[in-house]
Design a protein around this motif. Structure first.
Motif, short mmCIF file in Angstrom:
data_model
loop_
_atom_site.label_atom_id
_atom_site.label_comp_id
_atom_site.label_asym_id
_atom_site.label_seq_id
_atom_site.Cartn_x
_atom_site.Cartn_y
_atom_site.Cartn_z
N LEU A 199 16.56 7.03 12.75
CA LEU A 199 15.33 7.83 12.77
C LEU A 199 14.47 7.37 13.93
N PRO A 200 13.54 8.20 14.35
CA PRO A 200 12.65 7.78 15.44
C PRO A 200 11.82 6.55 15.03
N THR A 201 11.21 5.94 16.01
CA THR A 201 10.34 4.78 15.74
C THR A 201 9.26 5.17 14.73
N SER A 202 8.86 4.20 13.95
CA SER A 202 7.82 4.37 12.91
C SER A 202 8.23 5.34 11.81
N GLY A 203 9.51 5.63 11.71
CA GLY A 203 9.96 6.57 10.68
C GLY A 203 9.97 5.96 9.28
N GLY A 204 9.82 4.64 9.18
CA GLY A 204 9.82 3.99 7.86
C GLY A 204 11.22 3.54 7.45
N LYS A 205 11.99 3.12 8.40
CA LYS A 205 13.39 2.74 8.10
C LYS A 205 13.49 1.49 7.24
N THR A 206 12.57 0.55 7.51
CA THR A 206 12.68 -0.74 6.84
C THR A 206 12.64 -0.64 5.32
N LEU A 207 11.79 0.24 4.83
CA LEU A 207 11.59 0.31 3.37
C LEU A 207 12.90 0.63 2.64
N VAL A 208 13.67 1.54 3.21
CA VAL A 208 14.93 1.91 2.57
C VAL A 208 15.84 0.68 2.48
N GLY A 255 0.82 -1.22 0.00
CA GLY A 255 0.00 0.00 0.00
C GLY A 255 0.85 1.27 0.00
N ILE A 256 2.12 1.14 -0.31
CA ILE A 256 2.99 2.33 -0.30
C ILE A 256 3.10 2.89 -1.72
N LYS A 257 2.62 4.12 -1.87
CA LYS A 257 2.58 4.72 -3.21
C LYS A 257 3.83 5.55 -3.47
N THR A 258 4.12 6.40 -2.50
CA THR A 258 5.32 7.25 -2.68
C THR A 258 6.20 7.13 -1.45
N LEU A 259 7.46 7.45 -1.65
CA LEU A 259 8.38 7.37 -0.52
C LEU A 259 8.34 8.68 0.27
N TYR A 260 8.63 8.59 1.54
CA TYR A 260 8.78 9.81 2.32
C TYR A 260 10.00 10.55 1.77
N ASP A 261 10.00 11.87 2.00
CA ASP A 261 11.13 12.66 1.48
C ASP A 261 12.47 12.13 1.99
N TRP A 262 12.52 11.81 3.29
CA TRP A 262 13.81 11.38 3.83
C TRP A 262 14.25 10.06 3.19
N GLN A 263 13.26 9.21 2.88
CA GLN A 263 13.61 7.92 2.26
C GLN A 263 14.26 8.15 0.90
N GLU A 264 13.67 9.09 0.16
CA GLU A 264 14.25 9.41 -1.15
C GLU A 264 15.64 9.98 -1.01
N ILE A 281 6.44 -7.10 17.19
CA ILE A 281 5.64 -6.81 16.00
C ILE A 281 5.15 -5.36 16.06
N ASN A 282 5.01 -4.78 14.88
CA ASN A 282 4.60 -3.39 14.78
C ASN A 282 3.09 -3.23 15.07
N LEU A 283 2.75 -2.86 16.30
CA LEU A 283 1.34 -2.69 16.65
C LEU A 283 1.13 -1.31 17.26
N1 LIG Z 1 6.69 5.83 2.23
C1 LIG Z 1 5.78 5.30 3.02
N2 LIG Z 1 4.48 5.57 2.84
C2 LIG Z 1 3.54 5.04 3.65
N3 LIG Z 1 3.80 4.22 4.67
C3 LIG Z 1 5.08 3.89 4.89
C4 LIG Z 1 6.14 4.40 4.08
N4 LIG Z 1 7.30 3.91 4.54
C5 LIG Z 1 7.00 3.10 5.57
N5 LIG Z 1 5.66 3.10 5.79
C6 LIG Z 1 4.92 2.36 6.82
O1 LIG Z 1 5.25 2.90 8.09
C7 LIG Z 1 5.18 1.89 9.08
C8 LIG Z 1 6.42 1.94 9.96
O2 LIG Z 1 7.56 1.66 9.19
P1 LIG Z 1 8.81 0.85 9.77
O3 LIG Z 1 8.35 -0.38 10.43
O4 LIG Z 1 9.79 0.74 8.69
O5 LIG Z 1 9.30 1.86 10.88
P2 LIG Z 1 10.68 1.86 11.62
O6 LIG Z 1 11.33 3.16 11.29
O7 LIG Z 1 11.45 0.63 11.33
O8 LIG Z 1 10.19 1.93 13.13
P3 LIG Z 1 10.68 1.10 14.41
O9 LIG Z 1 11.90 1.80 14.91
O10 LIG Z 1 9.52 1.22 15.31
O11 LIG Z 1 10.96 -0.31 13.98
C9 LIG Z 1 5.05 0.57 8.35
O12 LIG Z 1 3.72 0.14 8.48
C10 LIG Z 1 5.38 0.91 6.91
O13 LIG Z 1 4.66 0.11 6.00
#
Ligand SMILES: Nc1ncnc2c1ncn2[C@@H]1O[C@H](COP(=O)(O)OP(=O)(O)OP(=O)(O)O)[C@@H](O)[C@H]1O
Ligand SMILES: [Mg+2]
Length: 1015
Positions: free
Chosen positions: A289-298, A262-271, A607-609
């Protein structure tokens, strides 16, 4: 003989060529038509040719911004799809005619293989042409074993054909001389079994049940896109920021990100991060980055680039088994779509060294411990250069006791052994990132982006303060609470938890972190007591399904606390629950069926909850004051991306905790220190042992401990520490000095110890126990073997209940009792203890406790019912499950240990079966289903009862049908399960294929026959 060998060799080349060509197919790009050398086989040649000769390639890779040019939108190009269909039509027509022996005829058809009456359709010339397979239509999936039937039929067929061919050689297609034809027919008769075996397995494994030719051709488009990306990777200069349509990856990856995530575009920092120069140049990187910052995608994008474009394997290290399983499930679909392997290394799963894949790259997803063993095995088998990238999630765990030491050892070895392997670490912000940078020779990227704003509060008496480090006392008044509590309620809930949670539930979600497990249960129960009846009306049906599943997972038993809280939409979550219960609770919470969880800190790092509001019931974990990093992890769960506009956390404080709490919420981030000296230097000891074993020298300056020696080696220098370790290892007979009097070398016991990842403190005991075991191994029951693999480090976690011990002891057979006495636990001792009498005779209490745990495991293996065993031994079911999983992991360690020691040969076969038994302590027929990542017993039973009885059934299942027929299985889960099953099946098939290839490969050092012999 010689001729035979060379024939086999020829065959190998031709079969591989075919599979490569199948990827290319008839698709447009002119570069391929130009007949350039094969991309996958020899990238170096290809690189040369692309620079020197191939005009089309130069055109693709000119300095235009989008290196794919028009080419990136192939999948959306309807004219191209029309062309694909046309090609498919032509192919079909060709199939009707007897195929001429062309390259095309040699291409494998990935159409699913099933038992079919059409199999006998005669194909006059070549028993191995894929026209045989083309004859198989898309009939509905019949009962299995299909591959077996198919294989059988093809073998019969081939035998018939080879007889035919012997009699009538002219029926073979004639493009070469008769002599060649003759050779060829013989060759084919010989290669048929192996080839058909391979093809049957691969066809079954790679193709979903309804794969059309068009789909296969589309796959080829993707592979073409990947080759362009590879080309781009190789040819663009370092300054170029964008390598392709999606960060150097084919458009399909972008589509998959949307479809599967469900990810359409990347966050600016990810790019920004992905476009960093250092990332483009594949330098090591730590990003925080802080928790939930979206680190995994990169990290995932970088992994895909490495797998697809650089054709190198990757290792993704995660801290928990559950996280590994979740990642395997999440990435399996990517693997299937993009043609790479996803391999699970967790618990007892994972092969050492990993299976060599000739045509595919692998993504190993591993726990910290397994990653270490994997790297050791790659070093030992000189395969490190295949490992292109190592990603470590939660890099700050480097500072986390013995697990931190293992991460440090792993990374230090990678750094030392392979200069071309890139290392990426992700972390929440750290206080001393510079140290880690020096250790990893890495660049750093930091950003404080958070998709949802987090507001932190504390509660003191009746007031809520906002956390603000700029304020003198860190706290700024936010609001006064005015809850109308009755005196009874005030007594029950002096911290106003009920009022705080009812501000958000049921409309929003809430997590309440509690200091102990018991407290979780009590708080959940207490909140329910005061909730309105309205809560019961919400999502009633789904809640009753959840209760039913919880009961089924307990074989009819249901936790009384959950029975009471679930109807209100509440549950507790801690390690006392079975993993199945935890999973059910997590899923229900994610789907909104449950709106509140009371939990221990395990949920924070697992798990991410996320939740709208996170409440910390107290600043303690059991009796320890929270660490800043733990606090950050917990409050970091607040705010659901895409759902909440804001997340908030409330830490409940007592007056006396005020000062300490200020430090907790406002202090700079904690520093991360090396743990090689943790637990009396265990890490350093085992590092030195494996270094000697792996023959690695001058290494220690590549560790974090070396970087931090000024702070950490105060009493003794690092050099002295090392000297001491060496002496200790010699004392333990794990290393010795070689005959030259200088070189250190590892002993057999030492090698077995590091190969089995056995704790140094236990390796000599283990050796003695196993040796003694051999003297009178009891094999008419599992008890003795189970005792030998009961982990030493679990012993201290459980005190025997003597009455239970005695009762269980009396239920043992005479030979089992005799065996127990032989290891040091005589009946008389247990009987006296149970009777409360003192015992004069000295016994080793460690052995006694270990035998008690062995009895727990033994009961579990016999009846496979966790709940009744928990009841009988009065232990929590969560503990029993932990015991079971660490026993299965230890059993595989002991197996590797025994593999290095000749004298223990009888254990090998026994322990591999026992590992399997312990890993899946369920009815045997459920095991194949439970091998799929994340499928637990309840799900396996549901699937089995619905007719999905084998891995092949599951891999060929239609996810839509699954989610319709299996209760409480959502589409996403069904898709993930089927994808994981497909991945596992193809992994197994490919491993067998590798074995076949290995067997049929002409050894390079085969003694050459003399000329006269050849004549
Ligand atoms: N570009 C994006 N657009 C929308 N959602 C995103 C994007 N990147 C990541 N996410 C969503 O954000 C949520 C948190 O991402 P992620 O698990 O990578 O965080 P994290 O930085 O690893 O945090 P933590 O330190 O808690 O592990 C996930 O559900 C992920 O799918
Ligand atoms: Mg993360």
């Amino acid at each position: 003989m010689n001729a035979g060998n060379s024939e086999l060799k020829v065959k190998r080349v031709s079969s591989r060529k075919r599979s490569r060509d199948s990827l290319k197919t008839h698709l447009t790009p002119t570069r391929k038509r130009g007949g350039g050398p094969c991309l996958q086989q020899c990238p170096t040649d290809w690189r040369l040719s692309s620079i020197m000769a191939d005009e089309q390639a130069v055109e693709f890779c000119s300095d235009s911004e989008d290196l794919f040019g028009d080419y990136d939108s192939i999948l959306e190009d309807s004219s191209l799809l029309a062309k694909l269909d046309e090609v498919e039509q032509i192919e079909r027509q060709l199939d009707v005619q007897p195929p001429a022996h062309t390259e095309a005829a040699d291409q494998p058809d990935f159409t699913s293989l099933r038992p079919s009456k059409d199999v006998q359709k005669p194909s006059c010339e070549d028993i191995l042409t894929d026209s045989i397979l083309d004859g198989l239509g898309d009939e509905p999936f019949e009962d299995l074993p299909a591959s077996l039937l198919q294989f059988q039929e093809q073998v019969n067929e081939s035998v018939k054909r080879s007889r035919l061919q012997d009699g009538d050689k002219t029926s073979t297609p004639s493009r070469t001389s008769d002599r060649n034809m003759e050779d060829k027919s013989k060759r084919k008769a010989r290669r048929s079994v192996a080839d058909q075996l391979k093809r049957t397995m691969l066809g079954n494994a790679t193709a979903p049940s309804n794969v059309s030719r068009t789909a296969v051709l589309k796959e080829a488009v993707v592979s073409e896109e990947i080759s362009v990306a590879m080309q781009a990777m190789e040819t663009v200069s370092a300054e170029t920021t964008d390598l392709g349509p999606f960060f150097g990856l084919p458009t399909k990856v972008k589509d998959l990100m949307y479809k599967l995530r469900g990810i359409k575009t990347l966050y600016d920092w990810q790019e920004t991060c992905l476009n960093l120069d250092c990332v483009q140049q594949r330098k090591n990187l730590i990003y925080s980055l802080p928790t939930s910052g979206g680190k995994t995608l990169v990290a995932e994008i970088l992994i895909l680039r490495e797998l697809l474009c650089r054709k190198k394997d990757c290792l993704f290290i995660l801290p928990y088994i559950s996280l590994v399983q979740e990642k395997v499930r999440g990435l399996a679909s990517f693997g299937l779509e993009l043609d790479f392997m996803v391999e699970e290394y967790a618990g007892s799963k994972g092969k050492f060294p990993p299976v060599k894949r000739r045509n595919k790259t692998s993504l190993y997803i591993a726990t910290i411990e397994k990653a270490h063993s994997l790297v050791n095995s790659l070093i030992e088998s000189s395969r490190m250069e295949n490992l292109g990238l190592v990603v470590v999630d939660e890099l700050h765990m480097l500072g986390d006791g013995s697990r931190g030491a293992i991460i440090e050892m792993t990374l230090a070895k990678v750094l030392y052994m392979s200069k071309s392997t890139q290392i990426i670490g992700m972390s929440a912000t750290l206080g001393n990132i510079k140290d880690l940078q020096t250790f990893l020779r890495a660049e750093n990227y930091t950003n404080d982006f958070r998709p949802v704003q987090l507001k932190e509060y504390v509660k003191l008496k009746d007031t809520i303060y906002e956390v603000d480090p700029k304020e003198d006392e860190c706290f700024r008044f936010s609001r006064a609470l005015n809850f109308k509590y009755s005196s009874g309620m005030q007594k029950m809930d002096p911290d106003h938890i009920i009022a705080l949670v009812t501000e958000v539930i049921p409309a929003h979600s809430c997590l309440v972190f509690c200091p102990t497990k018991k407290n979780c249960e009590n708080v959940a129960g207490m909140i329910c007591k005061y909730l309105k009846e309205d809560f019961l009306q919400l999502r009633q049906e789904e809640k009753s399904v959840l209760l039913r599943e919880l009961r089924e997972s307990g074989n009819g038993s249901l936790c009384p606390v959950l029975r009471r809280t679930v109807p209100y939409g509440l549950a507790y979550h801690h390690s006392g629950l079975t993993s199945e219960e935890r999973k059910l609770v997590e899923e229900a919470y994610s789907n909104g069926v449950l709106c509140l969880l009371t939990c221990t800190s395990t949920l924070a790092a697992g798990i991410n909850l996320p939740a709208r509001r996170v409440i910390l019931r107290s600043p303690y974990l059991a009796t320890d004051f929270l660490k800043r990093s733990q606090y950050k992890q917990m409050v970091g769960r607040a705010g659901r991306a895409g759902i909440d506009s804001v997340g908030e956390s409330i830490l409940i404080l007592q007056d006396k905790e005020r000062n300490m709490a200020q430090h907790l919420v406002c202090a700079p981030m904690e520093k991360c220190f090396s743990n090689l000296k943790h637990d009396e230097g265990k890490g350093l000891l085992s590092l030195i042992l494996s270094l000697v074993g792996l023959n690695v020298r001058d290494f220690l300056c590549g560790t974090l401990l070396y970087v931090q020696q000024e702070q950490l080696c105060v009493e003794r220098s690092l050099w002295e520490e090392v000297q001491q370790c060496v002496e200790l290892l010699k004392e333990k007979n794990l290393i010795t000095v070689a005959a030259d009097g200088q070189t250190l070398q590892v002993t057999k016991l030492g090698k077995a110890t590091y190969k089995g990842s056995v704790d140094l403190a236990h390796s000599d005991v283990l050796y003695k126990d196993l040796s003694k075991g051999l003297e009178g191994l009891l094999l008419n029951s599992y008890l003795h073997l189970v005792y030998l693999v009961t982990p030493y480090d679990m012993i201290s976690q459980c005190k025997p209940d003597w009455m239970t011990y005695f009762r269980q002891f009396t239920l043992l057979s005479a030979s089992e009792q005799k065996m127990s006495a032989a290891v040091g636990v005589p009946e008389s001792f247990v009987a006296r203890k149970a009777a409360g009498q003192s015992v004069k005779k000295s016994v080793n209490m460690e052995v006694v406790s270990r035998m008690y745990l062995a009895l727990v495991l033994f009961s579990l293996l016999k009846e496979t019912n966790l709940w009744s065993v928990a009841d009988r031994f009065q232990l929590s079911r969560g503990f029993i499950q932990t015991l079971l999983s660490s026993s299965s992991a230890f059993c595989s360690c002991v197996l590797h240990f025994t593999e290095e020691l000749e004298e223990f040969w009888p254990f090998r076969a026994l322990l591999s079966e026992l590992t399997r038994r312990l890993s899946y302590c369920v009815r045997a027929e459920l095991i194949p289903l439970m091998e799929v990542a994340g499928v637990m017993e309840l799900r396996a039973k549901q699937l089995y009862n619905a007719g999905y009885k084998t891995l092949t059934h599951l891999a060929n299942a239609d996810p839509a049908v699954l989610s319709r027929t299996i209760e409480n299985m959502f589409n996403k889960q069904a898709n993930q399960i089927v994808a994981s099953a497909k991945m596992l099946l193809s992994e197994k098939a490919a491993a067998l294929q590798e074995e076949v290839d290995e067997l049929l490969t002409l050894p390079s050092d085969l003694p050459q026959a003399s000329n006269t012999e050849q004549v």
